[in-house]
Design an enzyme around this catalytic site. Structure first.
Site, PDB file in Angstrom:
ATOM      1  N   SER A 117       8.041 -46.813 -28.451  1.00 46.01           N
ATOM      2  CA  SER A 117       6.805 -47.583 -28.642  1.00 46.01           C
ATOM      3  C   SER A 117       6.532 -47.661 -30.140  1.00 46.01           C
ATOM      4  O   SER A 117       6.970 -46.787 -30.904  1.00 46.01           O
ATOM      5  CB  SER A 117       5.655 -46.857 -27.938  1.00 46.01           C
ATOM      6  OG  SER A 117       4.413 -47.417 -28.334  1.00 46.01           O
TER       7      SER A 117
ATOM      8  N   TYR B 288       0.308 -39.814 -25.797  1.00 47.17           N
ATOM      9  CA  TYR B 288       1.289 -40.891 -25.580  1.00 47.17           C
ATOM     10  C   TYR B 288       2.120 -41.101 -26.845  1.00 47.17           C
ATOM     11  O   TYR B 288       3.356 -41.131 -26.797  1.00 47.17           O
ATOM     12  CB  TYR B 288       0.558 -42.174 -25.188  1.00 47.17           C
ATOM     13  CG  TYR B 288       1.451 -43.374 -25.012  1.00 47.17           C
ATOM     14  CD1 TYR B 288       2.116 -43.607 -23.805  1.00 47.17           C
ATOM     15  CD2 TYR B 288       1.646 -44.294 -26.051  1.00 47.17           C
ATOM     16  CE1 TYR B 288       2.942 -44.717 -23.642  1.00 47.17           C
ATOM     17  CE2 TYR B 288       2.467 -45.402 -25.897  1.00 47.17           C
ATOM     18  CZ  TYR B 288       3.103 -45.609 -24.690  1.00 47.17           C
ATOM     19  OH  TYR B 288       3.931 -46.702 -24.540  1.00 47.17           O
TER      20      TYR B 288
HETATM   21  N1  LIG Z   1       3.995 -52.857 -21.929  1.00 49.67           N
HETATM   22  C1  LIG Z   1       4.013 -52.640 -23.244  1.00 49.67           C
HETATM   23  O1  LIG Z   1       3.402 -53.405 -24.016  1.00 49.67           O
HETATM   24  C2  LIG Z   1       4.782 -51.491 -23.807  1.00 49.67           C
HETATM   25  C3  LIG Z   1       4.813 -51.333 -25.208  1.00 49.67           C
HETATM   26  C4  LIG Z   1       5.537 -50.270 -25.744  1.00 49.67           C
HETATM   27  C5  LIG Z   1       6.205 -49.401 -24.911  1.00 49.67           C
HETATM   28  N2  LIG Z   1       6.148 -49.571 -23.548  1.00 49.67           N
HETATM   29  C6  LIG Z   1       6.907 -48.628 -22.730  1.00 49.67           C
HETATM   30  O2  LIG Z   1       7.666 -49.343 -21.773  1.00 49.67           O
HETATM   31  C7  LIG Z   1       7.845 -48.548 -20.596  1.00 49.67           C
HETATM   32  C8  LIG Z   1       7.412 -49.339 -19.383  1.00 49.67           C
HETATM   33  O3  LIG Z   1       6.040 -49.653 -19.536  1.00 49.67           O
HETATM   34  P1  LIG Z   1       5.298 -50.752 -18.648  1.00 49.67           P
HETATM   35  O4  LIG Z   1       4.416 -51.461 -19.574  1.00 49.67           O
HETATM   36  O5  LIG Z   1       6.272 -51.472 -17.806  1.00 49.67           O
HETATM   37  O6  LIG Z   1       4.368 -49.783 -17.766  1.00 49.67           O
HETATM   38  P2  LIG Z   1       3.855 -49.892 -16.258  1.00 49.67           P
HETATM   39  O7  LIG Z   1       3.778 -51.309 -15.829  1.00 49.67           O
HETATM   40  O8  LIG Z   1       2.654 -49.027 -16.211  1.00 49.67           O
HETATM   41  O9  LIG Z   1       5.047 -49.204 -15.447  1.00 49.67           O
HETATM   42  C9  LIG Z   1       5.301 -47.829 -15.593  1.00 49.67           C
HETATM   43  C10 LIG Z   1       6.272 -47.385 -14.535  1.00 49.67           C
HETATM   44  O10 LIG Z   1       6.410 -45.947 -14.641  1.00 49.67           O
HETATM   45  C11 LIG Z   1       6.228 -45.392 -13.357  1.00 49.67           C
HETATM   46  N3  LIG Z   1       5.706 -44.029 -13.382  1.00 49.67           N
HETATM   47  C12 LIG Z   1       4.564 -43.587 -13.942  1.00 49.67           C
HETATM   48  N4  LIG Z   1       4.398 -42.282 -13.675  1.00 49.67           N
HETATM   49  C13 LIG Z   1       5.457 -41.891 -12.929  1.00 49.67           C
HETATM   50  C14 LIG Z   1       5.838 -40.656 -12.338  1.00 49.67           C
HETATM   51  N5  LIG Z   1       5.074 -39.563 -12.418  1.00 49.67           N
HETATM   52  N6  LIG Z   1       6.992 -40.599 -11.643  1.00 49.67           N
HETATM   53  C15 LIG Z   1       7.756 -41.704 -11.506  1.00 49.67           C
HETATM   54  N7  LIG Z   1       7.442 -42.911 -12.023  1.00 49.67           N
HETATM   55  C16 LIG Z   1       6.290 -43.001 -12.738  1.00 49.67           C
HETATM   56  C17 LIG Z   1       5.234 -46.324 -12.697  1.00 49.67           C
HETATM   57  O11 LIG Z   1       5.231 -46.133 -11.316  1.00 49.67           O
HETATM   58  P3  LIG Z   1       3.806 -46.006 -10.527  1.00 49.67           P
HETATM   59  O12 LIG Z   1       3.261 -47.391 -10.596  1.00 49.67           O
HETATM   60  O13 LIG Z   1       4.201 -45.570  -9.169  1.00 49.67           O
HETATM   61  O14 LIG Z   1       2.989 -45.023 -11.286  1.00 49.67           O
HETATM   62  C18 LIG Z   1       5.776 -47.684 -13.123  1.00 49.67           C
HETATM   63  O15 LIG Z   1       6.870 -48.075 -12.319  1.00 49.67           O
HETATM   64  C19 LIG Z   1       7.022 -47.282 -20.821  1.00 49.67           C
HETATM   65  O16 LIG Z   1       7.881 -46.262 -21.297  1.00 49.67           O
HETATM   66  C20 LIG Z   1       6.035 -47.680 -21.918  1.00 49.67           C
HETATM   67  O17 LIG Z   1       5.618 -46.582 -22.665  1.00 49.67           O
HETATM   68  C21 LIG Z   1       5.447 -50.585 -22.989  1.00 49.67           C
END
Ligand SMILES: NC(=O)c1ccc[n+]([C@@H]2O[C@H](COP(=O)([O-])OP(=O)(O)OC[C@H]3O[C@@H](n4cnc5c(N)ncnc54)[C@H](OP(=O)(O)O)[C@@H]3O)[C@@H](O)[C@H]2O)c1
Length: 251
Positions: free
Chosen positions: A157, A170
């Site tokens: 991130s 985070y």
């Molecule tokens: N979106 C952005 O702008 C952005 C920017 C920088 C970095 N990121 C990184 O990209 C990655 C994906 O983010 P996203 O935006 O796609 O987030 P998201 O839509 O919130 O998805 C997160 C995923 O992680 C799973 N997860 C959370 N807690 C868990 C647990 N205890 N055990 C197993 N699975 C778990 C969630 O499943 P549940 O729904 O079942 O909890 C979901 O499938 C993350 O590492 C995030 O830090 C995202």
């Protein structure tokens, strides 16, 4: 630096014959990347907390006639090594050779100052965002070694590269993710065919982004589907030789 060269597109069979495990594959970036990997031939193993959400990913992949995915309902809040080792043992029993491992699952935790962050939230974020990466990678290294070449991708991130107020555990967990990537990549560089890199998605229209920026119009940011080639590139042999790099999905 973006992961894939400008204009890079995968071939229809870019990941054919490869088995790729994606954590947090039930939603957001993980879901989109898992489905896209299947579309270019990979057998994907989708790991997440919610079995019904994983089944929806399964249905999407199977309804398109793509390689049948494996579902791994698994809660990364588990802090002892046993469930991770049991998962690896079950995969070894099924003769899985792991060509790719995308550590994508994360939780945002509390958006507060460090002084106001509760110890419980700190522990959960550290567990899911970094300790689970250690436990899962440690358990799966033998399966990654058994593939002819394999790629581990850590999800970073912007706040894991430059600390910012109120990003709390985070941000700290993402700095740790970068550290984990560098240490593992260096350890394996001369002794293994496993490559390890980190990828910062940038701002992406997902549930996590909307929670982090509730006042931001969601359409300001691309959907995960628009960026998936960056992940496919790192998981494919197209990126052979790329190791220990700190990369971004968006320029
Ligand atoms: N979106 C952005 O702008 C952005 C920017 C920088 C970095 N990121 C990184 O990209 C990655 C994906 O983010 P996203 O935006 O796609 O987030 P998201 O839509 O919130 O998805 C997160 C995923 O992680 C799973 N997860 C959370 N807690 C868990 C647990 N205890 N055990 C197993 N699975 C778990 C969630 O499943 P549940 O729904 O079942 O909890 C979901 O499938 C993350 O590492 C995030 O830090 C995202």
């Amino acid at each position: 630096m973006t992961a894939a060269p400008a204009g890079w597109h995968p071939d229809d069979n870019e990941l054919s014959g490869k088995t790729i495990l994606v954590t947090g594959a039930s939603d957001g970036i993980g879901r989109a990347v898992a489905i896209s990997c299947a579309r270019v031939g990979a057998e994907v193993l989708v790991l997440g907390r919610s079995e019904s959400a994983l089944e929806s990913v399964y249905d999407t992949i199977v309804n398109e006639g793509l390689p049948t995915p494996g579902l791994i309902p698994f809660d990364l809040r588990q802090s002892s090594s046993e469930p991770y080792e049991a998962l690896a043992a079950a995969m070894a029993e099924a003769d899985v050779k792991l060509d790719g491992l995308l550590h994508n699952a994360s939780v945002l935790g509390e958006r507060r100052s460090l002084a106001q962050t509760s110890p419980e939230s700190w522990q959960e974020v550290m567990q899911v965002n970094i300790t689970a990466i250690f436990l899962l990678t440690r358990a799966l290294i033998p399966l990654l070694e058994s593939a002819s070449s394999s790629s581990v991708v850590l999800t970073s991130s912007g706040v894991g590269r430059r600390g910012k107020a109120y990003w709390g555990a985070y941000a700290v967990s993402k700095f740790a993710t970068e550290g984990f990537m560098q240490v593992l990549a260096d350890e394996l560089a001369t002794t293994s065919r496993i490559r390890v890199n980190s990828l910062n998605p940038g701002a992406v229209n997902t549930k996590m982004r909307r929670a982090a920026y509730p006042g931001e119009p969601p359409d300001n940011n691309p959907l995960p589907e628009a960026l998936v080639n960056q992940w496919i590139y790192l998981l494919s042999t197209a990126s052979a030789g790329v190791n220990g790099k700190t990369l971004s999905a968006q320029s």
